[in-house]
Write a protein that holds these residues in place. Structure first.
Motif, PDB file in Angstrom:
ATOM      1  N   VAL A 108     -10.059  -2.702 -10.200  1.00  0.00           N
ATOM      2  CA  VAL A 108      -8.776  -1.516 -10.442  1.00  0.00           C
ATOM      3  C   VAL A 108      -8.437  -1.475 -11.828  1.00  0.00           C
ATOM      4  O   VAL A 108      -7.192  -0.948 -11.894  1.00  0.00           O
ATOM      5  CB  VAL A 108      -7.824  -1.910  -9.487  1.00  0.00           C
ATOM      6  N   GLY A 109      -9.275  -1.452 -12.806  1.00  0.00           N
ATOM      7  CA  GLY A 109      -8.605  -1.274 -14.226  1.00  0.00           C
ATOM      8  C   GLY A 109      -8.362  -2.416 -15.153  1.00  0.00           C
ATOM      9  O   GLY A 109      -7.796  -1.999 -16.188  1.00  0.00           O
ATOM     10  N   GLY A 110      -8.447  -3.634 -14.738  1.00  0.00           N
ATOM     11  CA  GLY A 110      -8.313  -4.723 -15.546  1.00  0.00           C
ATOM     12  C   GLY A 110      -6.973  -5.556 -15.475  1.00  0.00           C
ATOM     13  O   GLY A 110      -6.265  -5.202 -14.735  1.00  0.00           O
ATOM     14  N   SER A 111      -6.716  -5.967 -16.657  1.00  0.00           N
ATOM     15  CA  SER A 111      -5.523  -7.029 -16.692  1.00  0.00           C
ATOM     16  C   SER A 111      -4.081  -6.230 -16.343  1.00  0.00           C
ATOM     17  O   SER A 111      -3.978  -5.218 -17.014  1.00  0.00           O
ATOM     18  CB  SER A 111      -5.491  -7.848 -17.827  1.00  0.00           C
ATOM     19  N   GLY A 112      -3.478  -6.710 -15.491  1.00  0.00           N
ATOM     20  CA  GLY A 112      -2.072  -6.226 -15.383  1.00  0.00           C
ATOM     21  C   GLY A 112      -1.919  -5.095 -14.294  1.00  0.00           C
ATOM     22  O   GLY A 112      -0.773  -4.671 -13.947  1.00  0.00           O
ATOM     23  N   ARG A 113      -3.227  -4.322 -13.952  1.00  0.00           N
ATOM     24  CA  ARG A 113      -3.076  -3.112 -13.110  1.00  0.00           C
ATOM     25  C   ARG A 113      -3.234  -3.689 -11.562  1.00  0.00           C
ATOM     26  O   ARG A 113      -4.199  -4.387 -11.156  1.00  0.00           O
ATOM     27  CB  ARG A 113      -4.224  -2.264 -13.239  1.00  0.00           C
ATOM     28  N   THR A 114      -2.555  -2.851 -10.768  1.00  0.00           N
ATOM     29  CA  THR A 114      -2.365  -3.311  -9.204  1.00  0.00           C
ATOM     30  C   THR A 114      -2.730  -2.027  -8.368  1.00  0.00           C
ATOM     31  O   THR A 114      -2.491  -0.938  -9.077  1.00  0.00           O
ATOM     32  CB  THR A 114      -1.246  -4.085  -8.906  1.00  0.00           C
ATOM     33  N   LEU A 161       9.323   1.451   4.835  1.00  0.00           N
ATOM     34  CA  LEU A 161      10.049   2.485   4.539  1.00  0.00           C
ATOM     35  C   LEU A 161       9.342   3.716   3.915  1.00  0.00           C
ATOM     36  O   LEU A 161       9.773   4.793   3.788  1.00  0.00           O
ATOM     37  CB  LEU A 161      11.151   2.257   3.846  1.00  0.00           C
ATOM     38  N   GLY A 162       7.952   3.382   3.678  1.00  0.00           N
ATOM     39  CA  GLY A 162       7.224   4.404   2.895  1.00  0.00           C
ATOM     40  C   GLY A 162       7.211   4.379   1.550  1.00  0.00           C
ATOM     41  O   GLY A 162       6.657   5.234   0.989  1.00  0.00           O
ATOM     42  N   GLN A 163       7.970   3.581   0.880  1.00  0.00           N
ATOM     43  CA  GLN A 163       8.161   3.522  -0.547  1.00  0.00           C
ATOM     44  C   GLN A 163       7.041   2.886  -1.142  1.00  0.00           C
ATOM     45  O   GLN A 163       6.505   1.839  -0.548  1.00  0.00           O
ATOM     46  CB  GLN A 163       9.523   2.641  -0.767  1.00  0.00           C
ATOM     47  N   LYS A 164       6.619   3.310  -2.118  1.00  0.00           N
ATOM     48  CA  LYS A 164       5.217   2.839  -3.060  1.00  0.00           C
ATOM     49  C   LYS A 164       5.843   1.840  -4.131  1.00  0.00           C
ATOM     50  O   LYS A 164       6.793   2.307  -4.901  1.00  0.00           O
ATOM     51  CB  LYS A 164       4.538   4.091  -3.648  1.00  0.00           C
ATOM     52  N   HIS A 165       4.990   0.837  -4.240  1.00  0.00           N
ATOM     53  CA  HIS A 165       5.319  -0.200  -5.207  1.00  0.00           C
ATOM     54  C   HIS A 165       4.086  -0.559  -6.014  1.00  0.00           C
ATOM     55  O   HIS A 165       3.218  -0.942  -5.155  1.00  0.00           O
ATOM     56  CB  HIS A 165       6.001  -1.642  -4.527  1.00  0.00           C
ATOM     57  N   GLU A 166       4.014  -0.214  -7.397  1.00  0.00           N
ATOM     58  CA  GLU A 166       2.896  -0.288  -8.066  1.00  0.00           C
ATOM     59  C   GLU A 166       3.496  -1.043  -9.382  1.00  0.00           C
ATOM     60  O   GLU A 166       4.214  -0.894  -9.917  1.00  0.00           O
ATOM     61  CB  GLU A 166       2.339   1.024  -8.678  1.00  0.00           C
ATOM     62  N   GLY A 167       2.545  -2.385  -9.670  1.00  0.00           N
ATOM     63  CA  GLY A 167       2.549  -3.005 -10.742  1.00  0.00           C
ATOM     64  C   GLY A 167       3.128  -4.434 -10.376  1.00  0.00           C
ATOM     65  O   GLY A 167       3.864  -4.618  -9.386  1.00  0.00           O
TER      66      GLY A 167
END
Length: 185
Positions: free
Chosen positions: A50-56, A63-69
């Motif tokens: 999914v893109g390498g170090s640190g990417r999630t 609640l449908g809220q998005k969390h990335e990182g």
């Protein structure tokens, strides 16, 4: 059951083109360390695919809220720790259940993700949960982490009958999106 109901159940279960829904409880975290580790795993923190170090991958909560990182996922898990009974680092009981919802690779991924979101909202009402779609393996699947304790203190304790109900709910959600899905025992 009446004869017509039996015929209907058989017809629903035996359709050559229909795809069997799959739900697996893959475990559960005993303590906060296990929950946080599973959240890192399902969000694929730092994995090359999914893109390498640190990417999630994007994590969606109840609640449908998005969390990335990694920081966002860490904060979400810290919030889980203190919402309801405090979750210690190590615990003697399951504090969460890890569940996979899956379908064959030809299934439309957007429909699968939406069906899982609606299924989780229906089945795990009052629970904290987080879900992540994995598209990088053979069959698309969604990981759902469900906090065992509901907001009113009731604990999730799935049994075989519950799993049957979950399968039927998931199949109905997929059918509502035009996917020929069935749930059999």
């Amino acid at each position: 059951m009446s004869p017509a109901a039996v015929r209907g159940a058989v017809r629903d279960a035996i359709r050559p083109a229909a795809r069997q829904v799959v739900i697996k409880i893959t475990g559960g975290g005993k303590g906060f360390k296990a929950l946080a580790a599973h959240a890192r795993y399902i969000s694929r923190q730092g994995k090359e695919e999914v893109g390498g170090s640190g990417r999630t991958l994007e994590v969606t909560d109840e609640l449908g809220q998005k969390h990335e990182g990694s920081q966002a996922v860490r904060l979400l898990m810290e919030d889980w720790r203190t919402s309801g009974s405090y979750i210690p680092d190590d615990s003697h009981r399951k504090e969460a259940f890890n569940i996979i919802f899956s379908m064959p690779k030809e299934t439309r991924q957007e429909a699968l993700e939406a069906a899982v979101a609606d299924t989780a909202a229906q089945l795990f009402e009052g629970h904290r949960y987080a879900m992540v779609m994995h598209r990088d393996q053979g069959a698309p699947h969604v990981h759902v982490m469900v906090r065992a304790e509901r907001s009113d203190g009731h604990r999730l304790n799935p049994r075989k009958a519950d799993l049957d109900r979950w399968l039927a709910t998931f199949a109905r959600q997929l059918q509502a999106r035009g996917i020929d899905a069935v749930a059999t025992r």
